[in-house]
Design an enzyme around this catalytic site. Structure first.
Site, PDB file in Angstrom:
ATOM      1  N   TYR A 288       0.844  -1.192   0.000  1.00 29.94           N
ATOM      2  CA  TYR A 288       0.000   0.000   0.000  1.00 29.94           C
ATOM      3  C   TYR A 288       0.878   1.241   0.000  1.00 29.94           C
ATOM      4  O   TYR A 288       2.069   1.196   0.323  1.00 29.94           O
ATOM      5  CB  TYR A 288      -0.960   0.011   1.201  1.00 29.94           C
ATOM      6  CG  TYR A 288      -0.288   0.221   2.534  1.00 29.94           C
ATOM      7  CD1 TYR A 288      -0.151   1.511   3.065  1.00 29.94           C
ATOM      8  CD2 TYR A 288       0.223  -0.842   3.257  1.00 29.94           C
ATOM      9  CE1 TYR A 288       0.471   1.715   4.292  1.00 29.94           C
ATOM     10  CE2 TYR A 288       0.838  -0.648   4.478  1.00 29.94           C
ATOM     11  CZ  TYR A 288       0.963   0.636   4.987  1.00 29.94           C
ATOM     12  OH  TYR A 288       1.589   0.844   6.196  1.00 29.94           O
ATOM     13  N   CYS A 289       0.256   2.359  -0.373  1.00 35.46           N
ATOM     14  CA  CYS A 289       0.904   3.672  -0.319  1.00 35.46           C
ATOM     15  C   CYS A 289      -0.163   4.683   0.095  1.00 35.46           C
ATOM     16  O   CYS A 289      -1.150   4.315   0.711  1.00 35.46           O
ATOM     17  CB  CYS A 289       1.538   4.024  -1.667  1.00 35.46           C
ATOM     18  SG  CYS A 289       0.343   4.249  -2.999  1.00 35.46           S
ATOM     19  N   ARG A 290      -0.003   5.908  -0.279  1.00 38.03           N
ATOM     20  CA  ARG A 290      -0.976   6.940   0.104  1.00 38.03           C
ATOM     21  C   ARG A 290      -2.292   6.786  -0.658  1.00 38.03           C
ATOM     22  O   ARG A 290      -3.360   6.787  -0.071  1.00 38.03           O
ATOM     23  CB  ARG A 290      -0.383   8.330  -0.141  1.00 38.03           C
ATOM     24  CG  ARG A 290      -1.312   9.464   0.209  1.00 38.03           C
ATOM     25  CD  ARG A 290      -0.652  10.835  -0.029  1.00 38.03           C
ATOM     26  NE  ARG A 290      -1.613  11.893   0.142  1.00 38.03           N
ATOM     27  CZ  ARG A 290      -2.405  12.355  -0.824  1.00 38.03           C
ATOM     28  NH1 ARG A 290      -2.338  11.856  -2.039  1.00 38.03           N
ATOM     29  NH2 ARG A 290      -3.271  13.314  -0.580  1.00 38.03           N
TER      30      ARG A 290
ATOM     31  N   VAL B  98      -3.736   4.435   1.749  1.00 37.69           N
ATOM     32  CA  VAL B  98      -4.009   4.886   3.116  1.00 37.69           C
ATOM     33  C   VAL B  98      -5.200   5.844   3.153  1.00 37.69           C
ATOM     34  O   VAL B  98      -5.958   5.857   4.128  1.00 37.69           O
ATOM     35  CB  VAL B  98      -2.745   5.537   3.733  1.00 37.69           C
ATOM     36  CG1 VAL B  98      -3.062   6.294   5.006  1.00 37.69           C
ATOM     37  CG2 VAL B  98      -1.694   4.472   4.006  1.00 37.69           C
TER      38      VAL B  98
END
Length: 144
Positions: free
Chosen positions: A104-106, A132
C-alpha cells in the site's frame, strides 16, 4: 499492382499488427482488477485487504517515504520506499518469496507500481486500492 506498392502494403500491415499486439500486451500488464487473468497482481478494497492481511503468512509492505510512514502506517508494516532507485533490491532483502505480499501507499498509485515490480520478480502481490486515504476514509486505524 507494382511490387513497390505490395511491399509498402505488407510493411503497413506488419507495423499495424505489431502496434496492436503491443497495446494488448501492455494494456494487460498494468494494474487491472483481480478479475483480469493477465493482471500481475490483485487489487482489493479496504475491507477485503484488511481480511487478507489478517492472515499469518502475509507480509505487509508500505512503499511510501519514511516521513509518510512516520506520520502513520498500518500496523505490522515494513517500509521500503518505491521511489528509492534500489527498491527491488531492498524489497528482495526483506521479503520472503514464498509468502504473499500486501502493498500500500498513500493513494494506490505508487503501490500499484511496486506491485508490478514485485510481481515481475515472482512475488504474489496484492495491492490496496485507494491506499491509506481509502483506509482512513473507511475508519481504519493507523499506528505511529
Amino acid at each position: 499492382m507494382s511490387i513497390k506498392l505490395i511491399l509498402i502494403l505488407v510493411a503497413l500491415l506488419a507495423f499495424t499488427t505489431l502496434c496492436v499486439g503491443c497495446a494488448v500486451y501492455f494494456g494487460k500488464k498494468v494494474g487491472r482488477n483481480s478479475d483480469s487473468p493477465a493482471a500481475p497482481y490483485e487489487n482489493l478494497g479496504v475491507d477485503d485487504f484488511q481480511a487478507f492481511i489478517a492472515g499469518d503468512n502475509v507480509q505487509l509492505l508500505d512503499v511510501r517515504s519514511m516521513d509518510e510512514f512516520d506520520d502513520g502506517h498500518i500496523a505490522g508494516s515494513v517500509l521500503v520506499d518505491v521511489n528509492d532507485s534500489a527498491f527491488v533490491a531492498n524489497a528482495m532483502a526483506v521479503l520472503d518469496m514464498q509468502r504473499p505480499v500486501a502493498v500500500y501507499c498513500r493513494s494506490g498509485r505508487r503501490s500499484a507500481r511496486a506491485a508490478s515490480l514485485l510481481a515481475a520478480q515472482g512475488f504474489t502481490v496484492t495491492n490496496l486500492n485507494g491506499g491509506v486515504l481509502a483506509w482512513q476514509d473507511a475508519g481504519k486505524a493507523l499506528v505511529k
